[in-house]
Scaffold this motif. Structure first.
Motif, PDB file in Angstrom:
ATOM      1  N   GLY A 296       2.046   6.825  -6.825  1.00  0.00           N
ATOM      2  CA  GLY A 296       0.955   7.648  -7.325  1.00  0.00           C
ATOM      3  C   GLY A 296       1.149   9.127  -7.079  1.00  0.00           C
ATOM      4  O   GLY A 296       0.435   9.962  -7.614  1.00  0.00           O
ATOM      5  N   VAL A 297       2.119   9.490  -6.252  1.00  0.00           N
ATOM      6  CA  VAL A 297       2.351  10.897  -5.927  1.00  0.00           C
ATOM      7  C   VAL A 297       3.102  11.542  -7.083  1.00  0.00           C
ATOM      8  O   VAL A 297       4.158  11.089  -7.495  1.00  0.00           O
ATOM      9  N   ARG A 298       2.526  12.608  -7.579  1.00  0.00           N
ATOM     10  CA  ARG A 298       3.167  13.351  -8.660  1.00  0.00           C
ATOM     11  C   ARG A 298       3.247  14.813  -8.247  1.00  0.00           C
ATOM     12  O   ARG A 298       2.293  15.380  -7.744  1.00  0.00           O
ATOM     13  N   HIS A 299       4.377  15.354  -8.474  1.00  0.00           N
ATOM     14  CA  HIS A 299       4.560  16.766  -8.156  1.00  0.00           C
ATOM     15  C   HIS A 299       4.246  17.589  -9.392  1.00  0.00           C
ATOM     16  O   HIS A 299       4.632  17.255 -10.497  1.00  0.00           O
ATOM     17  N   LYS A 300       3.545  18.666  -9.154  1.00  0.00           N
ATOM     18  CA  LYS A 300       3.213  19.544 -10.265  1.00  0.00           C
ATOM     19  C   LYS A 300       4.458  20.311 -10.671  1.00  0.00           C
ATOM     20  O   LYS A 300       5.232  20.746  -9.822  1.00  0.00           O
TER      21      LYS A 300
ATOM     22  N   MET B   3       0.835  -1.193   0.000  1.00  0.00           N
ATOM     23  CA  MET B   3       0.000   0.000   0.000  1.00  0.00           C
ATOM     24  C   MET B   3       0.874   1.250   0.000  1.00  0.00           C
ATOM     25  O   MET B   3       0.596   2.221  -0.717  1.00  0.00           O
ATOM     26  N   GLN B   4       1.962   1.219   0.771  1.00  0.00           N
ATOM     27  CA  GLN B   4       2.882   2.355   0.785  1.00  0.00           C
ATOM     28  C   GLN B   4       3.517   2.580  -0.581  1.00  0.00           C
ATOM     29  O   GLN B   4       3.605   3.710  -1.057  1.00  0.00           O
ATOM     30  N   LYS B   5       3.962   1.514  -1.223  1.00  0.00           N
ATOM     31  CA  LYS B   5       4.571   1.628  -2.551  1.00  0.00           C
ATOM     32  C   LYS B   5       3.578   2.190  -3.552  1.00  0.00           C
ATOM     33  O   LYS B   5       3.922   3.027  -4.394  1.00  0.00           O
ATOM     34  N   ALA B   6       2.337   1.728  -3.488  1.00  0.00           N
ATOM     35  CA  ALA B   6       1.317   2.208  -4.415  1.00  0.00           C
ATOM     36  C   ALA B   6       1.046   3.694  -4.197  1.00  0.00           C
ATOM     37  O   ALA B   6       0.882   4.456  -5.154  1.00  0.00           O
TER      38      ALA B   6
END
Length: 121
Positions: free
Chosen positions: A110-114, A103-106
């Motif tokens: 999924g985190v994307r910086h603008k 779950m942590q890896k997912a």
């Protein structure tokens, strides 16, 4: 022959001795290893139920859904014992720690910086 010093004259005898020892070791190792072909045995529905520890209707349902590896010839279902054992091993439930790590890896993937909007004047 084990403690003697090997000279050039004794080399053929030493090679013969080593060859015999290697052949003997191969026989010992092959006798100790379990034969994998013994498990590739064709079994019927009754034996498959015993191996997977499920009732007949459950086994039929798993085959119909394509979850359990099976072969059909006419009206009979056949199974290979080794495939059933692999199927059982692949169904291992994950621990809560493994689920948490996934779950942590997912979440991290999924985190994307603008991108920063930079206006150069």
């Amino acid at each position: 022959m084990q403690q003697e010093t090997i000279t050039f004259d004794k080399l053929p005898q030493a090679v013969t001795y080593l060859t015999e020892q290697v052949a003997e070791l191969k026989q010992m190792v092959s006798a100790l290893q379990p034969s994998t072909q013994d498990k590739h045995v064709l079994v019927g529905i009754e034996e498959a139920c015993r191996i997977v520890k499920k009732a007949k209707p459950t086994v039929y349902a798993l085959v119909r859904k394509g979850l359990l590896p099976a072969y059909k010839k006419g009206k009979q279902l056949y199974f290979y014992e080794d495939e059933l054992l692999v199927w059982i091993e692949n169904g291992c439930k994950k621990t809560s720690e493994q689920n948490y790590e996934e779950m942590q890896k997912a979440m991290q993937s999924g985190v994307r910086h603008k991108p920063k909007n930079r206006i150069n004047l």
